[in-house]
Design an enzyme around this catalytic site. Structure first.
Site, short mmCIF file in Angstrom:
data_model
loop_
_atom_site.label_atom_id
_atom_site.label_comp_id
_atom_site.label_asym_id
_atom_site.label_seq_id
_atom_site.Cartn_x
_atom_site.Cartn_y
_atom_site.Cartn_z
CG ASP A 1 -1.98 1.09 1.17
OD1 ASP A 1 -2.70 1.16 0.17
OD2 ASP A 1 -2.07 1.85 2.13
CG HIS B 1 -5.52 3.34 -3.70
ND1 HIS B 1 -4.17 3.59 -3.66
CD2 HIS B 1 -5.87 2.89 -2.46
CE1 HIS B 1 -3.71 3.33 -2.44
NE2 HIS B 1 -4.72 2.90 -1.69
CG HIS C 1 -8.20 -1.66 -3.59
ND1 HIS C 1 -9.38 -1.03 -3.22
CD2 HIS C 1 -7.93 -2.54 -2.60
CE1 HIS C 1 -9.81 -1.52 -2.07
NE2 HIS C 1 -8.94 -2.43 -1.67
CG HIS D 1 -6.34 -1.66 1.15
ND1 HIS D 1 -7.34 -1.02 0.45
CD2 HIS D 1 -5.29 -0.78 1.17
CE1 HIS D 1 -6.93 0.18 0.07
NE2 HIS D 1 -5.70 0.35 0.49
#
Length: 357
Positions: A171, A255, A258, A272
């Site tokens: 991340d 993201h 994601h 995540h």
């Protein structure tokens, strides 16, 4: 350049072994007499032995429902209001802390955060990622007030599963990749944006320099310098990128990938940071940065981050739906370039990446 709002840091931040012994004192200094403690089941198992007993401050502890939803924020706010809490203490991972920030914003109460995982910068940022009850991300909210008190106890974090630290590294690597593609489009950099850009680069540099040693420390359950550096990079430096850069230091393509993956039922159990790490590779592919793709893949192999849909056990039949979800109208991937990014471009990038692994 759009106007920036700088929310650089919590009002107070401490990362030190034994820091929770000072928690009650820090609460009383803020005139906090009653607190609601919100945690998860596993979070409390991780933190309970190091969580202090209060002598003056009154407290009540409850467990959150497992998802950061608007409904759960409402529920916690109602409980805190009924208890007449002066503040809410969040003890847990990113979703626990995000739901506490949202409840505190509703009530106008102070937020005190104690992370049990070093998996993202949620403890630092005045922001919550909102999900549906079934785990699909819908949006994120940015709050006008920063976290009041952030206490990081490395002894809690070292006991967490190694997989969570690896996900945190994934991340945080995205801080550089996403901030760079946004900031490089600007003709001139204001000082806050330059701080965000430099900090994002430092995030990546620290990960490449100390990530493997930190994972080794996590496996051996030994707190040492490399572990602390990676923890602070994930939580503090990662949070500073968006805190100073605002919309230029938050999210872009990785993201959005994601978020696209959240349409796949099998992806809901994937961490995540692991999904974001894969999103980095797709974004770099979209940018045509093949050398960087190769560099990151090599690093991922040493750390155990996913390099492909196959690594995440996601079938290729989902690629089109992932691409469509990734490129919804309001997704941040469109900030990568004028005119935005199409689902066809994302599909092509995913296929190119999958075929290269």
């Amino acid at each position: 350049m759009a106007e920036l709002v700088v929310r650089g840091a919590p009002a107070e931040y401490v990362c030190r072994v034994g820091v929770l012994e000072e928690l009650e004192e820090k609460l009383l200094l803020r005139n906090i007499q009653r607190v609601l403690i919100v945690t998860g089941v596993q979070s409390w198992i991780a933190a309970e032995s190091l969580f202090p007993s209060f002598h003056t401050v009154e407290s009540r502890r409850i467990t959150y429902n497992g998802e950061c939803t608007l409904e759960e924020m409402d529920r916690l706010a109602n409980v805190a209001h009924a208890f007449q809490a002066d503040a809410i203490i969040g003890v847990g991972g990113g979703k626990v802390l995000d739901v506490v920030k949202g409840a505190c914003h509703q009530l106008g109460r102070k937020s005190i955060l104690i992370p049990t995982l070093a998996s993202n910068c949620a403890p630092w940022t005045p922001l919550s990622v909102i999900y549906t009850e079934d785990g699909q991300m819908t949006h994120y909210d940015i709050y006008p007030s920063s976290v009041d008190l952030l206490l990081v106890e490395p002894q809690i974090l070292i006991s967490a599963p190694v997989s969570m630290l690896i996900a945190g590294i994934g991340d945080t690597l995205a801080k550089w990749v996403e901030a760079d593609v946004l900031i490089c489009q600007l003709p001139h950099l204001s000082l806050p944006v330059k701080i965000a850009h430099d900090t994002a680069k430092l995030c990546a540099d620290e990960m490449f320099a100390h990530g493997e040693a930190a994972i080794k420390a996590s496996k051996e359950k030994q707190v040492h310098d490399s572990f602390i550096r990676i923890v602070e990079t994930i939580i503090m430096l990662g949070g500073m990128v968006g805190g100073y850069g605002d919309q230029y230091g938050r999210i872009a393509g990785a993201h959005s990938i994601h978020n696209g993956l959240t349409v796949v039922p099998e992806a809901h159990s994937i961490l995540h940071g692991d999904k974001v790490a894969y999103g980095i590779l797709v974004q770099l592919t979209l940018e045509g940065k093949s050398d960087e793709v190769a560099r990151y893949i090599s690093f991922y192999e040493r750390l155990g981050l996913p390099k492909s849909l196959q690594d995440m056990k996601i079938a290729n039949k989902w690629i089109k739906k992932i691409a469509e979800q990734t490129t919804r109208t309001n997704e941040s991937i469109h900030l990568m370039k004028d005119g935005g990014v199409t689902a066809e471009e994302v599909t092509s990038a995913i296929l190119a990446l999958e075929s290269s692994i």
